[in-house]
Structure formats: structure tokens, C-alpha cells
Design a protein around this motif. Sequence first.
Motif, mmCIF file in Angstrom:
data_model
loop_
_atom_site.group_PDB
_atom_site.id
_atom_site.type_symbol
_atom_site.label_atom_id
_atom_site.label_comp_id
_atom_site.label_asym_id
_atom_site.label_seq_id
_atom_site.Cartn_x
_atom_site.Cartn_y
_atom_site.Cartn_z
ATOM 1 N N LEU A 43 24.813 -14.487 3.584
ATOM 2 C CA LEU A 43 23.543 -13.782 3.949
ATOM 3 C C LEU A 43 22.497 -14.068 3.050
ATOM 4 C CD1 LEU A 43 24.434 -10.125 4.755
ATOM 5 C CD2 LEU A 43 23.443 -11.887 6.125
ATOM 6 N N SER A 44 22.870 -14.252 1.594
ATOM 7 C CA SER A 44 21.923 -14.690 0.691
ATOM 8 C C SER A 44 21.397 -15.928 0.748
ATOM 9 C CB SER A 44 22.342 -14.254 -0.718
ATOM 10 O OG SER A 44 23.161 -15.414 -1.119
ATOM 11 N N GLY A 45 22.033 -16.962 1.286
ATOM 12 C CA GLY A 45 21.646 -18.275 1.639
ATOM 13 C C GLY A 45 21.520 -18.347 3.059
ATOM 14 N N TYR A 46 21.140 -17.605 3.603
ATOM 15 C CA TYR A 46 20.763 -17.758 5.077
ATOM 16 C C TYR A 46 19.273 -18.686 5.334
ATOM 17 C CZ TYR A 46 20.527 -16.650 9.957
ATOM 18 O OH TYR A 46 20.685 -16.601 11.404
ATOM 19 N N THR A 47 18.536 -18.453 4.643
ATOM 20 C CA THR A 47 17.300 -19.332 4.729
ATOM 21 C C THR A 47 17.538 -20.754 3.882
ATOM 22 O OG1 THR A 47 16.291 -18.017 2.834
ATOM 23 C CG2 THR A 47 15.767 -17.273 5.141
ATOM 24 N N LYS A 48 18.088 -21.618 4.446
ATOM 25 C CA LYS A 48 18.465 -22.871 3.670
ATOM 26 C C LYS A 48 17.451 -23.842 3.324
ATOM 27 C CE LYS A 48 20.255 -24.510 8.160
ATOM 28 N NZ LYS A 48 21.482 -25.113 8.773
ATOM 29 N N ASP A 50 14.695 -22.709 1.988
ATOM 30 C CA ASP A 50 14.018 -22.403 0.980
ATOM 31 C C ASP A 50 14.614 -22.483 -0.374
ATOM 32 O OD1 ASP A 50 12.766 -18.965 -0.067
ATOM 33 O OD2 ASP A 50 12.102 -21.002 -0.918
ATOM 34 N N VAL A 51 13.969 -23.050 -1.293
ATOM 35 C CA VAL A 51 14.879 -23.635 -2.442
ATOM 36 C C VAL A 51 15.088 -22.403 -3.294
ATOM 37 C CG1 VAL A 51 14.818 -25.319 -4.428
ATOM 38 C CG2 VAL A 51 13.602 -25.745 -2.265
ATOM 39 N N ARG A 52 14.293 -21.503 -3.393
ATOM 40 C CA ARG A 52 14.632 -20.433 -4.333
ATOM 41 C C ARG A 52 15.884 -19.688 -3.856
ATOM 42 N NH1 ARG A 52 9.060 -18.030 -6.540
ATOM 43 N NH2 ARG A 52 10.466 -16.602 -7.244
ATOM 44 N N SER A 53 15.807 -19.607 -2.525
ATOM 45 C CA SER A 53 16.952 -18.932 -1.924
ATOM 46 C C SER A 53 18.192 -19.584 -2.118
ATOM 47 C CB SER A 53 16.978 -18.567 -0.377
ATOM 48 O OG SER A 53 17.959 -18.646 0.161
ATOM 49 N N ASN A 54 18.187 -20.838 -2.214
ATOM 50 C CA ASN A 54 19.423 -21.714 -2.498
ATOM 51 C C ASN A 54 19.936 -21.268 -3.930
ATOM 52 O OD1 ASN A 54 19.895 -22.847 -0.190
ATOM 53 N ND2 ASN A 54 18.476 -24.501 -0.688
ATOM 54 N N GLU A 55 18.934 -21.224 -4.777
ATOM 55 C CA GLU A 55 19.263 -21.399 -6.107
ATOM 56 C C GLU A 55 19.774 -19.870 -6.462
ATOM 57 O OE1 GLU A 55 15.831 -21.704 -8.573
ATOM 58 O OE2 GLU A 55 16.849 -20.415 -10.249
ATOM 59 N N TYR A 123 17.953 -11.010 -6.379
ATOM 60 C CA TYR A 123 16.975 -10.236 -5.722
ATOM 61 C C TYR A 123 15.833 -11.136 -5.336
ATOM 62 C CZ TYR A 123 19.391 -5.660 -5.987
ATOM 63 O OH TYR A 123 20.326 -4.454 -6.079
ATOM 64 N N GLU A 124 15.270 -11.415 -6.490
ATOM 65 C CA GLU A 124 13.852 -12.332 -6.348
ATOM 66 C C GLU A 124 14.144 -13.649 -5.338
ATOM 67 O OE1 GLU A 124 12.016 -12.791 -9.742
ATOM 68 O OE2 GLU A 124 10.324 -14.138 -8.955
ATOM 69 N N GLY A 125 15.422 -14.270 -5.238
ATOM 70 C CA GLY A 125 15.295 -15.478 -4.643
ATOM 71 C C GLY A 125 15.422 -15.180 -3.259
ATOM 72 N N MET A 126 16.295 -13.929 -3.038
ATOM 73 C CA MET A 126 16.540 -13.701 -1.638
ATOM 74 C C MET A 126 14.998 -12.949 -1.029
ATOM 75 S SD MET A 126 20.111 -12.065 -1.325
ATOM 76 C CE MET A 126 19.596 -10.786 -0.513
ATOM 77 N N LEU A 127 14.472 -12.176 -1.793
ATOM 78 C CA LEU A 127 13.430 -11.389 -1.249
ATOM 79 C C LEU A 127 12.175 -12.376 -1.006
ATOM 80 C CD1 LEU A 127 13.721 -8.118 -2.939
ATOM 81 C CD2 LEU A 127 13.969 -8.583 -0.759
ATOM 82 N N HIS A 128 12.180 -13.573 -1.822
ATOM 83 C CA HIS A 128 11.006 -14.313 -1.675
ATOM 84 C C HIS A 128 10.997 -14.982 -0.268
ATOM 85 C CE1 HIS A 128 9.124 -18.301 -2.006
ATOM 86 N NE2 HIS A 128 8.316 -17.684 -2.652
ATOM 87 N N VAL B 70 26.235 -26.180 -1.573
ATOM 88 C CA VAL B 70 25.915 -27.301 -2.089
ATOM 89 C C VAL B 70 25.305 -28.367 -1.393
ATOM 90 C CG1 VAL B 70 27.052 -29.344 -3.147
ATOM 91 C CG2 VAL B 70 27.705 -27.166 -3.810
ATOM 92 N N SER B 71 25.823 -28.335 -0.146
ATOM 93 C CA SER B 71 25.288 -29.341 0.758
ATOM 94 C C SER B 71 23.901 -28.999 1.144
ATOM 95 C CB SER B 71 26.032 -29.521 2.028
ATOM 96 O OG SER B 71 25.889 -28.329 2.732
ATOM 97 N N SER B 72 23.814 -27.672 1.221
ATOM 98 C CA SER B 72 22.078 -27.270 1.657
ATOM 99 C C SER B 72 21.239 -27.353 0.363
ATOM 100 C CB SER B 72 22.277 -25.702 1.956
ATOM 101 O OG SER B 72 22.189 -24.897 0.857
ATOM 102 N N ILE B 73 21.783 -27.384 -0.666
ATOM 103 C CA ILE B 73 21.093 -27.813 -2.047
ATOM 104 C C ILE B 73 20.620 -29.000 -2.061
ATOM 105 C CG2 ILE B 73 21.072 -27.650 -4.375
ATOM 106 C CD1 ILE B 73 22.319 -24.983 -4.572
ATOM 107 N N TYR B 74 21.643 -30.045 -1.840
ATOM 108 C CA TYR B 74 21.278 -31.271 -1.882
ATOM 109 C C TYR B 74 20.489 -31.711 -0.856
ATOM 110 C CZ TYR B 74 22.457 -36.142 -1.898
ATOM 111 O OH TYR B 74 22.578 -37.449 -2.086
ATOM 112 N N ARG B 75 20.518 -31.267 0.455
ATOM 113 C CA ARG B 75 19.505 -31.716 1.351
ATOM 114 C C ARG B 75 18.090 -31.311 0.654
ATOM 115 N NH1 ARG B 75 22.781 -29.479 5.883
ATOM 116 N NH2 ARG B 75 24.315 -31.204 6.234
ATOM 117 N N ASN B 76 17.857 -30.260 0.014
ATOM 118 C CA ASN B 76 16.585 -29.983 -0.121
ATOM 119 C C ASN B 76 16.086 -30.435 -1.613
ATOM 120 O OD1 ASN B 76 15.732 -27.827 1.602
ATOM 121 N ND2 ASN B 76 16.796 -26.227 0.374
ATOM 122 N N ARG B 77 17.081 -30.920 -2.437
ATOM 123 C CA ARG B 77 16.558 -31.480 -3.719
ATOM 124 C C ARG B 77 17.073 -32.756 -4.021
ATOM 125 N NH1 ARG B 77 15.822 -28.329 -8.302
ATOM 126 N NH2 ARG B 77 15.154 -26.380 -7.788
#
Lengths: 395, 90
Positions: A43-48, A50-55, A123-128, B70-77
Motif C-alpha cells: 500500500l505504501s508503495g502503491y504510487t510507483k 512517485d520517487v518519494r513514495s518509493n523511498e 508518513y511524508e513519503g506516502m502522504l506526499h 527494487v524494480s520500481s525504484i530502478y525504473r524511476n532512478r
Amino acid sequence: MAIAEFLLFVLTTTLGGMFLCGANDLITIFVAPECFSLCSYLLSGYTKKDVRSNEATTKYLLMGGASSSILVHEIELQEIVNGLINTQMYNSPGISIALIFITVGIGFKLFPGPSHQWTPDLYEGMLHSWFSSFRDYECNRSIRRQKDHPKMIISWLLRTNQIRWFFFSIFLTCSYGTKVEKIEKNQSFTTTDEGFLEKLRIIIAFLSVTSKVAASASATRIFYIPFYFSSNEWHILLEILAILSMILGNLIAITQTSMKRMLAYSSIGQIGYVIIGIIVGDSNGGYASMITYMLFYISMNLGTFACIVLFGGLPPLAGFFGKLHLFWCGWQVGLYFLVSIGLLTSVVSIYYYLKIIKLLMTGRNQEITPHVRNYKRSPLRSTNSIELSILFFQN
Amino acid sequence: MMLEHILVLSAYLFSIGIYGLITSRNMVRALMCLELILNAVNINFLKGNIFSIFVIAIAAAEASIGSAIVSSIYRNRKSTRINQSTLLNK
């Protein structure tokens, strides 16, 4: 990004949490939080995009994975200790080691004091991502015509299901309230095949992290029935955690400029209060106070993350009864130091809640005002009625 | 004597895994260390419990989710270094 996956993640998270509520042996206590956590990572990585959500998801996953593995280590230590107990070796150092591992493993998930590093980032990454998408949706009418767009899904979910999620979370709280009554009446639980002497019990409450309630990653509240022969060590550990989380959460929240981070740190502080309720535990209805406080906490946080409006004003008022009951129980048991720290940090927390209100009144913060215009009315109405009913119920 | 050897081996692998997880700059390496931790715990189940099978299944699920992230990070960055993630500042 269709809606089917999204609903699947949310429902599976809920399922994991409910299994955790009904856990009776150690295997379920490991598997159910894992099910819950894995879906939370998704769920937290759902918006793939967005880089901040990934982080944020990366940090959450690594921390959550480490904590789960520590929990598993504790469970296997528990089994070894059980073998030792069968050979009549009480108070061995292995028991305290197992206890420490439990606290660390659960402590990561519960984010009290020392292990709170990942929570504000999460929180910040997801919410952003959610916020920006929602704001773009509201302000840009051309997006609304698209079907199956994630922004449209988010706003649809917010509009239609918010109140339902509210009741759902309250239902969950009541469902584990019944289990807590079982504890208070000292009914026995089923044990695993190995015949555990100690019985672990984990209770979960759902917290909505994001403003879009349906998309929230849920935080777990875990407490457990103490080991009968080492409850002193356990109390000391939890006292340390409670003090740390109250002080750290509330003090750092003062200095925050980002709204989301401030809410994250305030939630860390709230958990400190909840831990006081855990410590009080068996006597004087400590469990009941913890549940009522968690009810208030759910309503506060759902409302706060949903509309970020005048809920800065409501927590000191409506949550006041919950905190009062909690502190009263703690005072009766004799945790004078903890309760005094709790009172001090409550006063501190009122400061940054009022800061939110002041910002809203002066209207400088550009991120809040579209939400204020849109959602000033309905969430206030819903949460007011529910909190009034809770207050009547308590009296 | 056999009990101690298994415990020592498990603790050793566990500590290696924790150390690698903390000090890895690459996301894939961090995932491998996570797997190492879970396998180290898995050795410890002495009585032939069914719990070790649960741990294997959950480790597999978590590795799959980690690989998806990891794969989604890799695609972005176009890279998987963790120390590049400085967006979420304090």
C-alpha cells in the motif's frame, strides 16, 4: 493501477490485522503481522511513479523486515526457553533475553521511542504522493473525466467510504474489546502443542495514516499478557519505551515545519500514552482505558489525516477523557513518574495542535486551504456525532 | 553439545545479516541480508516444528515484495543505491 489491486491490498491488510486480534498461539502471532505488514508495504508503495513514495516504502520494508526477523528470533528463543522450563529452570537468563527480543521486535512495529526513525519518513513519503494527486485532482477539472484514473479513485474513495471506514475501525476496536474482557475474567486460552506456560496476546488497532482513509497503512497496537514470573523486567522495559516516546515525540513535534511530519511525531507521542495503558494492564480496568483512548485516537487521527482542519482543537477536548482515564489508572497503580511525564507532554502537545489552528485561521499555509474549503463540513459532522456518542457511552 | 553448536551458528549468521542490512548501500544487498537473517532463525527450530515452513513461506513472500519495490525504484532512478535517497529530509 486499477482499483482491483488496491482494494485487494487493503482488504488483505485488514484480514491480517483481524487474524492478529484473534491470535492464540505464537505461530499466528508471527504470521498475522507478517500478512499485515506485507500488504502495508504494498500500500505504501502503491504510487510507483512517485520517487518519494518509493523511498518511503524502501525504508518501511527494510525496517519492517528487520523487526519481523527479530520477532521470529524471539519466538524460537521462546521455544527453547520452554524446553528449559520443562526441565524446571525458572528465571534463567534466556527468559530475559527472549523478553528483550520480543520488546525490540514489537517495538519496531509499534514505533515507540527508540525506533521511530522510519515513521515520519514513511508518513511524508506516502502522504506526499496522495496529497499531490488529490490536490491536482480537485483543482484540475479535466482529470475528472478520466475513468479508472488513480486520482479519481482516491477522491471517490474519500467521498464515499470515509464514514464507513470510521465505523469499521470502531467495530474493530470493539471486536478486540471483547477479547480484552476475556482477559479480565481470566479465562484460559488455547495453547500450542508444546504447552506454553506464558500466553502472548496481541491486540491491534487500526490507524489511518493517510488522508485518504481507505488507502491507509495501518499501525498496530500490540500488547501482551505478561510473563507471570518476569513482569518486573517487562514493566521496566515498557516504562522506558513510554517515557522515550512521549518525550521524543512531543518535543520533536514542536520544531517541525511540515504538517505531515508533525502529525507523525504527534502519533509517536500518543503511543507513549497508550503504552502507559499497557503497563497498567491487569488492575483497575487498565485495558479498558487503553481501548477508550485508542478509540479516541482512531477518531482523532482519521479526522486529522482526512481533512487537516480544526481537529487540532478537538484532540485536547474529546481525547481529554481518554487521557484522563489513562492517567488516573496509571496513578492508582503507582506509576507516578510516568503519569507526571505524560501530563507534561500533553501540555506540550496542546501547543502544536493549537499551532495548526492558528495557521488555519491566518491562512498562510497554501497546502491546507483547498482541503479546508472542501472538507470543512462533512468530516466535522461525522466525527462530532461519533465522539459525542462515545462521551455519552463513557458516562 | 549439539544444541550449542546450532545456536552459535544461528546467532553468527543472524549477526552477519543484521550487520549487512544496516551497512549496505545497495538495495539488493539489503534484501539478501534480510533473507540471511530469516534463514539463520530458521536453522534454530530444533524439534522439527512446522513453524520453520511458515518462516520459509513468509521469507519468500517478503523477498518477492522487496524485489517488486527494487524494480520500481530502478525504473524511476536507474540505480538502486540507498544513499541517494535524500528526498525525505528531517
